[in-house]
Design an enzyme around this catalytic site. Structure first.
Site, mmCIF file in Angstrom:
data_model
loop_
_atom_site.group_PDB
_atom_site.id
_atom_site.type_symbol
_atom_site.label_atom_id
_atom_site.label_comp_id
_atom_site.label_asym_id
_atom_site.label_seq_id
_atom_site.Cartn_x
_atom_site.Cartn_y
_atom_site.Cartn_z
ATOM 1 C CD GLU A 1 2.179 8.870 -4.706
ATOM 2 O OE1 GLU A 1 1.267 8.602 -5.513
ATOM 3 O OE2 GLU A 1 3.100 8.083 -4.433
ATOM 4 C CB ALA B 1 -0.928 -0.008 1.203
ATOM 5 N N GLY C 1 4.482 4.272 -2.972
ATOM 6 C CA GLY C 1 5.844 3.798 -2.705
ATOM 7 C C GLY C 1 6.027 2.324 -3.039
ATOM 8 C CD GLU D 1 7.776 6.527 -5.255
ATOM 9 O OE1 GLU D 1 7.208 6.485 -4.147
ATOM 10 O OE2 GLU D 1 8.483 7.478 -5.601
ATOM 11 C CG LEU E 1 -0.600 7.124 3.767
ATOM 12 C CD1 LEU E 1 -2.021 7.022 3.216
ATOM 13 C CD2 LEU E 1 0.164 8.221 3.025
#
Ligand code: 1HE
Length: 279
Positions: free
Chosen positions: A153, A83, A130, A133, A87
């Site tokens: 984002e 995920a 992420g 990424e 956060l």
């Protein structure tokens, strides 16, 4: 194989044992399959969200990879690959701390991309922010049909910080990345495969086996060729053509001057090595 079974796949689980892998946080799990290391994101209850201990653990794992490991498979436990950024860790950071945090992800993901051995990512479920990424820093991506890709984002009021703006455009294009970040558009596994984000698409539950099969092939290559593919090919591809061709010529010469290459070429000419087969 049922997804829940994946956490208990290998009785020869050697995480944290002497001579094996670096000591890892509980959100990661490593196991050895001969010359292949499998690193699991192991925080399924938080959908493998990448908190600081997990990202630092990834760093430690790749920094201390045993010398006899020839390829790594990276996979996620549970229903999703990852995920993305945790956060819950974001709320307290100021600008300077945010720069340091993003820079640390850059350093760690660079260690994957420009590390010792190729990495095969096995993607399923959410591959988000992420998490995408992280997948982009690996060399081969295998998607199960359940995989989907998102960059939320924009809606979270943040920006990619794990190298996504550098690594994702060559894979998916700037326009598509803009769309994903601005509108929340997600890509499905088939679309990801069609545009070249992933190199392989397999049925749900088959990703790990495909990843291991590919890692085994990679492990059988000459180490110098694997090194050149990881470290030189992406740099040559980004350089101006004249410098690129000069670097390619040097790399080719070094590779073929290598004893291992000579032995492999002789084996083919003497009909002891396999022919190329259509896959
Ligand atoms: C999390 C996170 C997280 C789940 N950080 N805790 N990433 C996102 O914006 C994606 C946010 N996550 C989701 O949209 C969904 O969780 C999923 C689509 C991935 C999965 O949905 P689902 O229904 O399977 O799980 P869930 O019920 O939403 O989440 C289960 C738990 O994981 C829940 O915690 P709980 O204590 O209530 O059980 C969630 O809060 C927690 N969880 N995702 C923290 N990401 C270097 S910059 C990179 C920038 C980014 O990565 S931005 C993308 C952030």
């Amino acid at each position: 194989m049922p997804r829940e079974g994946r956490n208990h796949l290998d009785k020869a689980f050697v995480n944290n044992q002497a001579g094996a892998f670096s000591s890892l946080p509980p959100s990661l799990r490593a196991e050895r399959r001969g010359e292949i290391a499998v690193l699991w994101l192991n925080r399924a209850q938080k959908r493998n969200a990448l908190d600081d201990p997990t990202v630092e653990g990834i760093d430690a794992f790749f920094a201390a990879l045993p010398d006899d490991i020839r390829a790594v498979v990276l996979a996620g436990a549970g229903e999703h690959f990852s995920a993305g950024l945790d956060l819950s860790e974001l709320t307290e950071r100021d600008v300077i701390a945010g720069i340091a945090h993003s820079s640390s992800w850059h350093r760690i993901f660079d260690r994957i991309q420009f590390g010792k051995v190729p990495v095969v990512a096995v993607l399923h479920g959410a591959v988000v922010g992420g998490g995408l990424e992280l997948a982009a820093a690996t060399h081969i991506r295998v998607a199960e049909r359940s995989a989907y890709y998102a960059l939320p984002e924009g809606s979270r009021g943040i920006f990619v910080g794990g190298g996504g703006s550098v690594r994702l455009p060559p894979l998916i294009g700037v326009a598509r990345m803009m769309d994903m970040m601005l509108t929340g558009h997600t890509l499905g596994a088939e679309e990801g495969q069609a545009i070249g984000l992933t190199q392989y698409l397999v049925d749900d539950g088959d990703g790990l086996n495909k990843g291991l099969e590919l890692a085994q092939k990679i492990a059988g290559n000459a180490p110098f060729t694997n090194y050149a593919v990881m470290h030189l090919l992406p740099r040559i591809a980004r350089s101006d053509p004249a410098a690129g061709l000069a670097t390619e010529a040097l790399t080719a010469a070094i590779a073929q001057g290598n004893e291992e290459a000579k032995a492999r070429l002789r084996a083919f000419l003497e009909k002891r090595a396999p022919k190329v087969v259509r896959s």
